[in-house]
Enzyme design. Sequence first.
Site, PDB file in Angstrom:
ATOM      1  N   LYS A  48       0.806  -1.224   0.000  1.00 41.80           N
ATOM      2  CA  LYS A  48       0.000   0.000   0.000  1.00 41.80           C
ATOM      3  C   LYS A  48       0.841   1.277   0.000  1.00 41.80           C
ATOM      4  O   LYS A  48       0.343   2.353  -0.323  1.00 41.80           O
ATOM      5  CB  LYS A  48      -0.969  -0.003   1.179  1.00 41.80           C
TER       6      LYS A  48
HETATM    7  N1  PMP Z   1      -3.396  -8.104   1.312  1.00 37.67           N
HETATM    8  C1  PMP Z   1      -3.569  -7.148   2.237  1.00 37.67           C
HETATM    9  C2  PMP Z   1      -3.028  -7.383   3.608  1.00 37.67           C
HETATM   10  C3  PMP Z   1      -4.252  -5.965   1.937  1.00 37.67           C
HETATM   11  O1  PMP Z   1      -4.419  -5.014   2.879  1.00 37.67           O
HETATM   12  C4  PMP Z   1      -4.788  -5.801   0.647  1.00 37.67           C
HETATM   13  C5  PMP Z   1      -5.549  -4.547   0.315  1.00 37.67           C
HETATM   14  N2  PMP Z   1      -6.909  -4.569   0.622  1.00 37.67           N
HETATM   15  C6  PMP Z   1      -4.597  -6.829  -0.301  1.00 37.67           C
HETATM   16  C7  PMP Z   1      -3.887  -7.955   0.067  1.00 37.67           C
HETATM   17  C8  PMP Z   1      -5.156  -6.777  -1.686  1.00 37.67           C
HETATM   18  O2  PMP Z   1      -4.532  -5.826  -2.490  1.00 37.67           O
HETATM   19  P1  PMP Z   1      -5.405  -4.966  -3.486  1.00 37.67           P
HETATM   20  O3  PMP Z   1      -6.277  -4.084  -2.656  1.00 37.67           O
HETATM   21  O4  PMP Z   1      -4.425  -4.202  -4.296  1.00 37.67           O
HETATM   22  O5  PMP Z   1      -6.236  -5.894  -4.301  1.00 37.67           O
END
Ligand code: PMP
Length: 345
Positions: A48
Amino acid sequence: MKKNNHVYDNVLQLIGSTPLIKLNTITSGFIGEFYAKVEAFNPGHSSKDRIALHIIEEAERQGILKPGDTIIETTSGNTGFSIAMVSIIKGYQCILAVSSKSSADKIDMLKSMGAKVHVCPAHVKADDPRSYYEVAKRLHKEHEGSIYINQYFNKLNLDAHYKSTGPEIWEQTGGEITHLVACSGTGGTISGISKYLKEQNPNIKIIGVDAYGSVLKKFHETRELDEKEIYPYRIEGLGKNLIPTATDFDLIDKFIKVTDAESAHTAREISSTEGLFVGYTSGAAMQALKQLNEEGEFKPSDKVVVVFPDHGSRYMSKIYSDKWMEEQGFMDEIAIPKAKINYVK
Ligand code: PMP
């Protein structure tokens, strides 16, 4: 040992360029070669960081953000931490509207990173003025010049991974990657990486990981949101009860679902076999990879990349706590010996 003599102007210069690490033990007996893109090497310990920096810098380029302005988001998780970190260095106010379900640890962590946290009641409807969505929207209206990151519905989320994670994986595999396995929450990670990789080689297979209790897999197959698919599950950050516009479903070849219990045990297995202390969704992605291997998805010449989104330290009171695992019934479902602790008296 790796030599790194670089000196950085600030922590933000360390975002991205995460390592691709070969998986050796957990994949023994699997067909193909397997590599993990380990996003915990970002300074905020998750993927993130990339979207927080990209979305904020894009707002700066467009002249929307000026020093002292405010950045708003609805999250108690990794995105909140990354936005808080970027805000400190760039001199913005950071306001996070979080649900009262968030642990005290998480709220303390965000406060330590300088964020102003609004804790909103969890059990109210999304359109209730007290819900964290409505509180964030109201704060955005009240603060002139503020931006609302809105990661589930912001195309810049996908763009961040198209511009950084995708090219990194292409380069790190020398263009030889055949499959990508990645969790889908907002879908920014998988869609952004896929967009870049498929532009280089449209034959690369992109496999999304979804949770039982989430609508994403069914939506991908039918293009309809089936409310019957929705029920509570434990994995955080993966799957959803709505369709995020940050996901480009046409760029994903298929989805695979994983259970809470198997994903938790697999995260522990990654830590104890590969020495990589990873989060819950890394376990989910690795669990999906195990299932795909069993289904005969891979050939010996295949080069498979799995994304590990964050660090295990954020899950000490969850998947890394035997007590929590027992409370969830996860210890009964799969008989895996507990780590032994000897208390010397
Ligand atoms: N793993 C974790 C720990 C996350 O916080 C997120 C984000 N929601 C994701 C995977 C998935 O990534 P994305 O939001 O880019 O699909």
